[in-house]
Design a protein around this motif. Sequence first.
Motif, short mmCIF file in Angstrom:
data_model
loop_
_atom_site.label_atom_id
_atom_site.label_comp_id
_atom_site.label_asym_id
_atom_site.label_seq_id
_atom_site.Cartn_x
_atom_site.Cartn_y
_atom_site.Cartn_z
N ALA A 19 9.67 62.92 -5.15
CA ALA A 19 10.82 62.02 -5.06
C ALA A 19 11.37 62.00 -3.64
N LYS A 20 11.39 63.17 -3.00
CA LYS A 20 11.94 63.24 -1.64
C LYS A 20 11.07 62.52 -0.63
N SER A 21 9.85 62.18 -1.00
CA SER A 21 9.07 61.35 -0.07
C SER A 21 8.76 59.99 -0.68
N GLY A 74 19.83 59.40 0.25
CA GLY A 74 18.69 60.30 0.09
C GLY A 74 18.07 60.67 1.43
N CYS A 75 17.21 61.69 1.39
CA CYS A 75 16.64 62.19 2.64
C CYS A 75 15.35 62.94 2.35
N MET A 76 14.41 62.84 3.28
CA MET A 76 13.12 63.51 3.07
C MET A 76 13.16 64.96 3.55
N GLY A 77 14.26 65.36 4.17
CA GLY A 77 14.37 66.74 4.63
C GLY A 77 14.52 67.70 3.43
N HIS A 78 14.32 68.96 3.69
CA HIS A 78 14.41 69.95 2.61
C HIS A 78 15.37 71.08 2.96
N CYS A 79 16.52 70.71 3.49
CA CYS A 79 17.49 71.75 3.84
C CYS A 79 18.03 72.36 2.54
N HIS A 80 17.94 73.66 2.46
CA HIS A 80 18.30 74.33 1.20
C HIS A 80 19.77 74.13 0.84
N TYR A 81 20.60 74.05 1.86
CA TYR A 81 22.04 73.99 1.58
C TYR A 81 22.55 72.57 1.38
N CYS A 82 21.66 71.57 1.48
CA CYS A 82 22.11 70.17 1.56
C CYS A 82 22.89 69.73 0.32
N TYR A 83 24.06 69.14 0.53
CA TYR A 83 24.89 68.74 -0.60
C TYR A 83 24.34 67.52 -1.33
N LEU A 84 23.38 66.82 -0.71
CA LEU A 84 22.79 65.68 -1.42
C LEU A 84 22.11 66.12 -2.71
N GLN A 85 21.69 67.38 -2.76
CA GLN A 85 21.06 67.87 -3.98
C GLN A 85 21.98 67.73 -5.17
N THR A 124 25.40 59.89 3.21
CA THR A 124 24.55 59.95 2.02
C THR A 124 23.06 60.05 2.36
N SER A 125 22.75 60.19 3.64
CA SER A 125 21.33 60.31 4.02
C SER A 125 21.26 60.79 5.47
N ASP A 126 20.05 61.13 5.93
CA ASP A 126 19.86 61.28 7.37
C ASP A 126 19.26 59.96 7.83
N ILE A 127 20.14 59.05 8.18
CA ILE A 127 19.74 57.66 8.40
C ILE A 127 18.75 57.50 9.56
N THR A 135 22.09 63.45 12.91
CA THR A 135 20.70 63.58 12.46
C THR A 135 20.10 64.93 12.82
N LYS A 136 19.05 65.27 12.08
CA LYS A 136 18.23 66.43 12.41
C LYS A 136 16.83 65.97 12.81
N PHE A 137 16.69 64.70 13.11
CA PHE A 137 15.37 64.17 13.46
C PHE A 137 15.37 63.65 14.90
N HIS A 138 14.18 63.64 15.49
CA HIS A 138 14.13 63.27 16.91
C HIS A 138 13.48 61.90 17.14
N GLY A 145 11.18 70.65 6.94
CA GLY A 145 11.04 69.20 6.86
C GLY A 145 11.93 68.44 7.82
N THR A 146 12.53 69.15 8.79
CA THR A 146 13.34 68.46 9.81
C THR A 146 12.74 68.77 11.18
N SER A 147 13.24 68.12 12.22
CA SER A 147 12.69 68.34 13.56
C SER A 147 13.13 69.69 14.13
FE1 SF4 Z 1 20.25 67.01 3.79
FE2 SF4 Z 1 20.52 66.40 6.38
FE3 SF4 Z 1 18.73 68.20 5.62
FE4 SF4 Z 1 18.39 65.65 5.03
S1 SF4 Z 1 18.40 66.53 7.09
S2 SF4 Z 1 18.04 67.39 3.67
S3 SF4 Z 1 20.48 64.96 4.66
S4 SF4 Z 1 20.96 68.37 5.44
#
Ligand code: SF4
Length: 342
Positions: A60-62, A90-101, A142-145, A174-177, A209-211
């Motif tokens: 689902a995350k991808s 939604g977001c494809m990252g897998h941060c354990h603490y992410c509140y989107l979960q 609501t996402s890492d846009i 963002t956490k992406f580059h 799953g983030t940069s």
């Molecule tokens: Fe959540 Fe941000 Fe991590 Fe995506 S990058 S999983 S939105 S904390």
Amino acid sequence: MIKPFVPQLVYIEPRALEYPRGVELKEKFEKMGLEIRETTSHNQVRNIPGKNHLQQYRTAKSTLVVGVRKTLEFDSSKPSAEYAIPLATGCMGHCHYCYLQTTMGSKPYIRTYVNVDEILEQAKDYMEERAPEITRFEASCTSDIVGIDHLTHSLKSAIEFFGQTDIGRLRFVTKFHHVDHLLDAKHNGKTRFRFSINADYVIKNFEPGTSPLDKRIEAAVKVAKAGYPLGFIVAPIYIHEGWQEGYKTLFEKLDASLPADVRDDITFEMIQHRFTKPAKRVIQKNYPKTKLELNEEERRYKWGRYGIGKYIYQKDQEQELRDTLEDYVDHYFPTAKVEYFT
Ligand code: SF4
């Protein structure tokens, strides 16, 4: 080196094809050779492949759903902005603490909205209501846009829209580059481009799953050179063995990388680690092996909205975190502004 996100599976809602952006995305994904399925509504995206919860969660995350945003009422977004602007969820990252979960519940797939013009029109109404006050819109509630925008360019459209206004400001984190397509956007200084940064320990253990940090910092330099006001969110600030050194190293890296000419107008936002009881349950289900400390007894309970309180650090720990990090900012970036610590 993390590659730009490519969805494993794409769903397209038929109504999305009534918008040029929806048609463009369909053609683009077809050319990319992605598996595309039609669905009447995102609530019907049920048969996500996978043998068990964990597999389905990962798929689902991808998975990307191309849809139409029906609710055009914006949520508030304190303390960083007046409103949350919904360009994606939604977001494809897998941060354990992410509140989107917790907020995305059983639907952790990514949705991008093709009715961007309607969303921006709504933003205009909100701005006019508050005129001549400045109204700030947060695009990453609501996402890492940024992480999906190389595919959709809806953030780029929003940046250019706010570039044309006098009383609106856009911000996101963002956490992406993967920022290259945003460097030539006509932002006119109205968008604050922020990066989420953290001590190595936190990034290594809790942000799969983030940069990597170095890539985020490189991207920060690029966007600052492209004239964007720059910001950093240090979050979640997390107590771990050697945290003082860990966060110091982070500031040293920033200091070594950011050229003098982009330092005049940097903001820092600081958010200590917190969790709620429902979040703890979901985290343990989605990331059963996580090392994330989620022990209510060690924390301080703070009442929250909707009766769901959160567990934050004890008062003395909180003060120590705050003092330490604010000292680093003062020391390495004396002209920067700490917007808040929460
Ligand atoms: Fe959540 Fe941000 Fe991590 Fe995506 S990058 S999983 S939105 S904390």
